[in-house]
Design a protein around this motif. Structure first.
Motif, PDB file in Angstrom:
ATOM      1  N   GLU A 123       0.834  -1.205   0.000  1.00 32.66           N
ATOM      2  CA  GLU A 123       0.000   0.000   0.000  1.00 32.66           C
ATOM      3  C   GLU A 123       0.869   1.255   0.000  1.00 32.66           C
ATOM      4  O   GLU A 123       0.512   2.261   0.603  1.00 32.66           O
ATOM      5  N   PHE A 124       1.987   1.207  -0.701  1.00 30.75           N
ATOM      6  CA  PHE A 124       2.970   2.285  -0.634  1.00 30.75           C
ATOM      7  C   PHE A 124       2.373   3.621  -1.047  1.00 30.75           C
ATOM      8  O   PHE A 124       2.585   4.636  -0.379  1.00 30.75           O
ATOM      9  N   LEU A 125       1.617   3.638  -2.136  1.00 30.94           N
ATOM     10  CA  LEU A 125       1.094   4.910  -2.637  1.00 30.94           C
ATOM     11  C   LEU A 125       0.084   5.518  -1.671  1.00 30.94           C
ATOM     12  O   LEU A 125       0.086   6.737  -1.447  1.00 30.94           O
ATOM     13  N   LEU A 126      -0.779   4.681  -1.085  1.00 28.79           N
ATOM     14  CA  LEU A 126      -1.744   5.191  -0.115  1.00 28.79           C
ATOM     15  C   LEU A 126      -1.048   5.735   1.130  1.00 28.79           C
ATOM     16  O   LEU A 126      -1.413   6.800   1.640  1.00 28.79           O
ATOM     17  N   VAL A 127      -0.056   4.991   1.626  1.00 26.62           N
ATOM     18  CA  VAL A 127       0.680   5.449   2.804  1.00 26.62           C
ATOM     19  C   VAL A 127       1.410   6.756   2.488  1.00 26.62           C
ATOM     20  O   VAL A 127       1.396   7.702   3.281  1.00 26.62           O
ATOM     21  N   LEU A 128       2.039   6.817   1.318  1.00 27.71           N
ATOM     22  CA  LEU A 128       2.743   8.033   0.917  1.00 27.71           C
ATOM     23  C   LEU A 128       1.782   9.205   0.795  1.00 27.71           C
ATOM     24  O   LEU A 128       2.110  10.338   1.192  1.00 27.71           O
ATOM     25  N   HIS A 129       0.589   8.953   0.266  1.00 32.79           N
ATOM     26  CA  HIS A 129      -0.422   9.997   0.133  1.00 32.79           C
ATOM     27  C   HIS A 129      -0.804  10.560   1.508  1.00 32.79           C
ATOM     28  O   HIS A 129      -0.878  11.789   1.688  1.00 32.79           O
ATOM     29  N   HIS A 130      -1.024   9.672   2.482  1.00 32.14           N
ATOM     30  CA  HIS A 130      -1.382  10.117   3.829  1.00 32.14           C
ATOM     31  C   HIS A 130      -0.236  10.912   4.461  1.00 32.14           C
ATOM     32  O   HIS A 130      -0.463  11.957   5.080  1.00 32.14           O
ATOM     33  N   ILE A 131       0.978  10.411   4.315  1.00 29.43           N
ATOM     34  CA  ILE A 131       2.138  11.103   4.894  1.00 29.43           C
ATOM     35  C   ILE A 131       2.337  12.466   4.224  1.00 29.43           C
ATOM     36  O   ILE A 131       2.667  13.459   4.888  1.00 29.43           O
ATOM     37  N   LEU A 134       0.009  14.941   5.663  1.00 25.42           N
ATOM     38  CA  LEU A 134       0.434  15.337   7.007  1.00 25.42           C
ATOM     39  C   LEU A 134       1.645  16.272   6.972  1.00 25.42           C
ATOM     40  O   LEU A 134       1.777  17.163   7.807  1.00 25.42           O
ATOM     41  N   THR A 135       2.532  16.061   6.009  1.00 24.96           N
ATOM     42  CA  THR A 135       3.779  16.835   5.970  1.00 24.96           C
ATOM     43  C   THR A 135       3.718  18.030   5.017  1.00 24.96           C
ATOM     44  O   THR A 135       4.574  18.905   5.091  1.00 24.96           O
ATOM     45  N   ILE A 136       2.719  18.061   4.127  1.00 26.37           N
ATOM     46  CA  ILE A 136       2.603  19.173   3.172  1.00 26.37           C
ATOM     47  C   ILE A 136       1.407  20.056   3.506  1.00 26.37           C
ATOM     48  O   ILE A 136       1.538  21.266   3.720  1.00 26.37           O
ATOM     49  N   LEU A 137       0.203  19.435   3.562  1.00 20.29           N
ATOM     50  CA  LEU A 137      -1.004  20.227   3.784  1.00 20.29           C
ATOM     51  C   LEU A 137      -1.017  20.863   5.170  1.00 20.29           C
ATOM     52  O   LEU A 137      -1.381  22.030   5.319  1.00 20.29           O
ATOM     53  N   LEU A 138      -0.607  20.117   6.189  1.00 20.27           N
ATOM     54  CA  LEU A 138      -0.636  20.662   7.553  1.00 20.27           C
ATOM     55  C   LEU A 138       0.274  21.872   7.718  1.00 20.27           C
ATOM     56  O   LEU A 138      -0.180  22.931   8.193  1.00 20.27           O
ATOM     57  N   PRO A 139       1.567  21.799   7.329  1.00 19.71           N
ATOM     58  CA  PRO A 139       2.416  22.996   7.483  1.00 19.71           C
ATOM     59  C   PRO A 139       1.937  24.186   6.654  1.00 19.71           C
ATOM     60  O   PRO A 139       2.003  25.329   7.120  1.00 19.71           O
ATOM     61  N   ILE A 140       1.447  23.897   5.429  1.00 26.54           N
ATOM     62  CA  ILE A 140       0.944  24.997   4.592  1.00 26.54           C
ATOM     63  C   ILE A 140      -0.250  25.655   5.266  1.00 26.54           C
ATOM     64  O   ILE A 140      -0.363  26.889   5.328  1.00 26.54           O
ATOM     65  N   THR A 141      -1.164  24.833   5.782  1.00 22.84           N
ATOM     66  CA  THR A 141      -2.374  25.363   6.411  1.00 22.84           C
ATOM     67  C   THR A 141      -2.053  26.193   7.644  1.00 22.84           C
ATOM     68  O   THR A 141      -2.648  27.257   7.873  1.00 22.84           O
ATOM     69  N   ASN A 229       3.311  24.818  -6.529  1.00 20.67           N
ATOM     70  CA  ASN A 229       3.097  23.965  -7.697  1.00 20.67           C
ATOM     71  C   ASN A 229       3.484  22.519  -7.423  1.00 20.67           C
ATOM     72  O   ASN A 229       2.765  21.586  -7.802  1.00 20.67           O
ATOM     73  N   LEU A 230       4.597  22.331  -6.756  1.00 20.84           N
ATOM     74  CA  LEU A 230       5.035  20.964  -6.440  1.00 20.84           C
ATOM     75  C   LEU A 230       4.064  20.285  -5.481  1.00 20.84           C
ATOM     76  O   LEU A 230       3.784  19.088  -5.615  1.00 20.84           O
ATOM     77  N   GLY A 231       3.557  21.055  -4.510  1.00 20.60           N
ATOM     78  CA  GLY A 231       2.582  20.492  -3.581  1.00 20.60           C
ATOM     79  C   GLY A 231       1.324  20.026  -4.291  1.00 20.60           C
ATOM     80  O   GLY A 231       0.803  18.937  -4.016  1.00 20.60           O
ATOM     81  N   ASN A 232       0.840  20.840  -5.233  1.00 19.23           N
ATOM     82  CA  ASN A 232      -0.345  20.457  -6.008  1.00 19.23           C
ATOM     83  C   ASN A 232      -0.079  19.214  -6.855  1.00 19.23           C
ATOM     84  O   ASN A 232      -0.935  18.332  -6.963  1.00 19.23           O
ATOM     85  N   ILE A 233       1.112  19.147  -7.437  1.00 24.53           N
ATOM     86  CA  ILE A 233       1.454  17.987  -8.255  1.00 24.53           C
ATOM     87  C   ILE A 233       1.521  16.723  -7.395  1.00 24.53           C
ATOM     88  O   ILE A 233       1.046  15.647  -7.805  1.00 24.53           O
ATOM     89  N   CYS A 234       2.089  16.841  -6.206  1.00 27.77           N
ATOM     90  CA  CYS A 234       2.205  15.687  -5.307  1.00 27.77           C
ATOM     91  C   CYS A 234       0.836  15.161  -4.890  1.00 27.77           C
ATOM     92  O   CYS A 234       0.658  13.953  -4.688  1.00 27.77           O
ATOM     93  N   ILE A 235      -0.130  16.063  -4.741  1.00 25.19           N
ATOM     94  CA  ILE A 235      -1.474  15.635  -4.382  1.00 25.19           C
ATOM     95  C   ILE A 235      -2.237  15.124  -5.596  1.00 25.19           C
ATOM     96  O   ILE A 235      -2.968  14.127  -5.523  1.00 25.19           O
TER      97      ILE A 235
END
Length: 273
Positions: A123-131, A134-141, A229-235
């Motif tokens: 489940e690597f992609l799902l775990v990476l998505h959650h992480i 947590l590490t991108i959206l939370l600090p930005i917010t 832009n990178l954050g949007n691409i990662c999501i």
């Protein structure tokens, strides 16, 4: 503040525990894997409804997409978003563990680093998505957006609109209702909501940003920071991948049902001969 935070931390694990206790008394034939899967899906359904509702409130409250504020844009992430993403990694692991334990895999007789490594690999992609959330959206917010862009945070909440339909589809399959009209209708709604709210939403946000500053859509990426832009691409990238998988799954299901409908006519013709 602290009691609200603690409520958010307790809510999702508490619901998961409650469903795991109630479901076996209702569906006595279900295995541990069935109970954990449906419990996880029910909690995901509830969180998605909460996130979508919060997103609608924030988006509808912000006339100015840059400067208008709504308290939910920040506090929903802290109170419910972070606790849910953290809990969901654990719930996904349990679902993975019991699924393979029921199948009789020797290494799944108890929890171990080996079972956790297997979960992360599968489940690597799902775990990476959650992480990443947590590490991108939370600090930005919380820190980097300088009290601007609540409208776009609300838009990101709306990406959860497809989750209730995804969860309902898995629950219907678990109940043996995969051939009913509701499952077919739900499949259409999964594809439609997933495309609109998890893929088309991103160019829409760029368009809204461009309209605010009176710049064309193709110029918006150059107007934003590289990190944004990178954050949007990662999501966005995993959403496109999952949408392709959903389309393939839907196509295979359509083909399988088509063959099932054709088979009786072949049988009748053979009998007629």
């Amino acid at each position: 503040m602290l009691h609200v935070l603690s409520c958010g931390v307790v809510l999702f694990p508490g619901l998961f525990f409650l469903f795991r206790k109630l479901l076996p008394s209702i569906f006595k034939q279900w295995t541990d894997a069935d109970v954990v899967l449906v419990s996880e899906r029910l909690v995901s359904f509830i969180h998605a409804v909460m996130a979508t509702t919060a997103g609608l409130i924030v988006v509808s409250s912000c006339d100015n997409v840059i400067s208008d504020r709504h308290w939910l844009a920040t506090y929903f992430v802290v109170w419910f978003g972070v606790p849910y993403m953290t809990y969901d990694i654990y719930a996904m692991y349990l679902s993975h563990y019991y699924r393979f334990r029921v199948k009789g895999h020797e290494e799944y007789k108890k929890h171990s680093l080996r079972t956790m490594n297997s979960f992360v690999r599968r489940e690597f992609l799902l775990v990476l998505h959650h992480i990443a959330l947590l590490t991108i959206l939370l600090p930005i917010t919380l820190f980097f957006r300088k009290d601007q862009g609540d409208y776009f945070i609300g838009c990101l909440f709306l990406t959860e609109l497809s989750t209730p339909f995804v969860s309902l589809g898995k629950i219907l399959i678990q109940l043996g209702l995969q051939d009913c009209w509701l499952h077919k209708l739900n499949g259409v709604l999964v594809l439609l909501s997933f495309f609109v709210c998890r893929i088309a939403l991103f160019p829409y946000m760029y368009w809204v940003y461009g309209r605010h500053y009176a710049i064309p859509l193709y110029s918006v990426p150059f107007h934003l920071s590289l990190a944004c832009n990178l954050g949007n691409i990662c999501i966005l990238a995993p959403q496109v991948y999952w949408f392709v998988l959903l389309c393939r799954k839907g196509y295979r299901l359509y083909q399988r049902q088509g063959k099932a409908l054709d088979s009786p006519s072949v049988t009748d013709n053979n009998k007629g001969d």
